[in-house]
Design a protein around this motif. Structure first.
Motif, PDB file in Angstrom:
ATOM      1  N   GLY A   1       0.812  -1.203   0.000  1.00 21.23           N
ATOM      2  CA  GLY A   1       0.000   0.000   0.000  1.00 21.23           C
ATOM      3  C   GLY A   1       0.849   1.258   0.000  1.00 21.23           C
ATOM      4  O   GLY A   1       1.956   1.282   0.530  1.00 21.23           O
ATOM      5  N   ALA A   2       0.339   2.298  -0.627  1.00 20.86           N
ATOM      6  CA  ALA A   2       1.039   3.588  -0.692  1.00 20.86           C
ATOM      7  C   ALA A   2       0.657   4.445   0.499  1.00 20.86           C
ATOM      8  O   ALA A   2      -0.464   4.378   0.998  1.00 20.86           O
ATOM      9  CB  ALA A   2       0.703   4.300  -2.001  1.00 20.86           C
ATOM     10  N   THR A   3       1.600   5.223   0.950  1.00 19.75           N
ATOM     11  CA  THR A   3       1.367   6.172   2.032  1.00 19.75           C
ATOM     12  C   THR A   3       1.441   7.583   1.474  1.00 19.75           C
ATOM     13  O   THR A   3       2.424   7.958   0.824  1.00 19.75           O
ATOM     14  CB  THR A   3       2.412   6.006   3.152  1.00 19.75           C
ATOM     15  OG1 THR A   3       2.328   4.658   3.655  1.00 19.75           O
ATOM     16  CG2 THR A   3       2.147   6.989   4.275  1.00 19.75           C
TER      17      THR A   3
END
Length: 207
Positions: free
Chosen positions: A2-4
């Motif tokens: 997942g991207a932050t």
């Protein structure tokens, strides 16, 4: 994976420019460590101010550059930052915020330092001795531009005690406070005189 996401805010808006207050343009300063003042622009986001003091008398140049933080609207020079008597200076100020956005500078207030008192002051009275209420007074004071003859009144110069500031002259007539025609022989009388220059430096003499 997942991207932050990272978020940030761009702030390139400078605070409002303050107005330089004191010393005023064209004024004299009699202290070598004067206090500089300016308007408060904290409501526009200012967290500090940058003060610039320039020496204007040749050879000119930068005398002082100082950031003043936390926010304040005045600054008094330290002993190591003292100005020089007889020299012309100017100052300006600008505000900055938390991310160092800096406002435009205020206008430039120019002033001159004069911390030197008039010198060589003297007062002589004629005729001497006399029983007359009216006496001739001869005055001398190097650098004085105003004079206040107070007779024998040892209080500050003001019209209530018959004293008022006048342009400096070397000779004048003065009326003493009471009639001397019935005074005993040998009574000493004094004429108190204040001398002041354009900057407000004052000395007192008596004759």
């Amino acid at each position: 994976p997942g991207a932050t996401a990272a978020y940030f805010t761009i702030d390139n808006t400078a605070p409002d420019a303050p107005t330089a207050l004191l010393p005023m343009t064209g004024s004299y300063v009699t202290a070598l460590r004067p206090t500089f003042t300016w308007t408060d622009v904290a409501p526009s986001g200012a967290l500090g101010y940058e003060l610039i003091v320039l020496k204007m008398t040749s050879p000119g140049g930068l005398h002082l550059q100082r950031d003043i933080n936390p926010v304040a609207t005045s600054y008094t020079l330290s002993a190591g930052e003292a100005l020089t008597d007889g020299v012309a200076y100017a100052f300006q100020v600008r505000a900055y915020d938390a991310v160092q956005n800096r406002s435009e500078f205020s206008g430039l207030n120019s002033f001159r330092v004069d911390a030197t008192l008039p010198t060589g002051q003297s007062v002589s009275i004629s005729p001497n001795p006399t029983r007359s209420q009216t006496v001739n007074v001869t005055l001398s004071a190097t650098g004085a531009t105003k004079v206040c003859v107070r007779g024998e009144i040892n209080t500050p110069c003001n019209p209530a005690n018959a004293g008022e500031w006048k342009p400096f002259v070397q000779f004048m007539q003065v009326v003493l406070n009471d009639d001397l025609t019935s005074a005993p022989n040998g009574v000493a009388r004094n004429v108190i005189v204040d001398f002041e220059d354009d900057a407000g430096n004052m000395v007192t003499a008596q004759g």
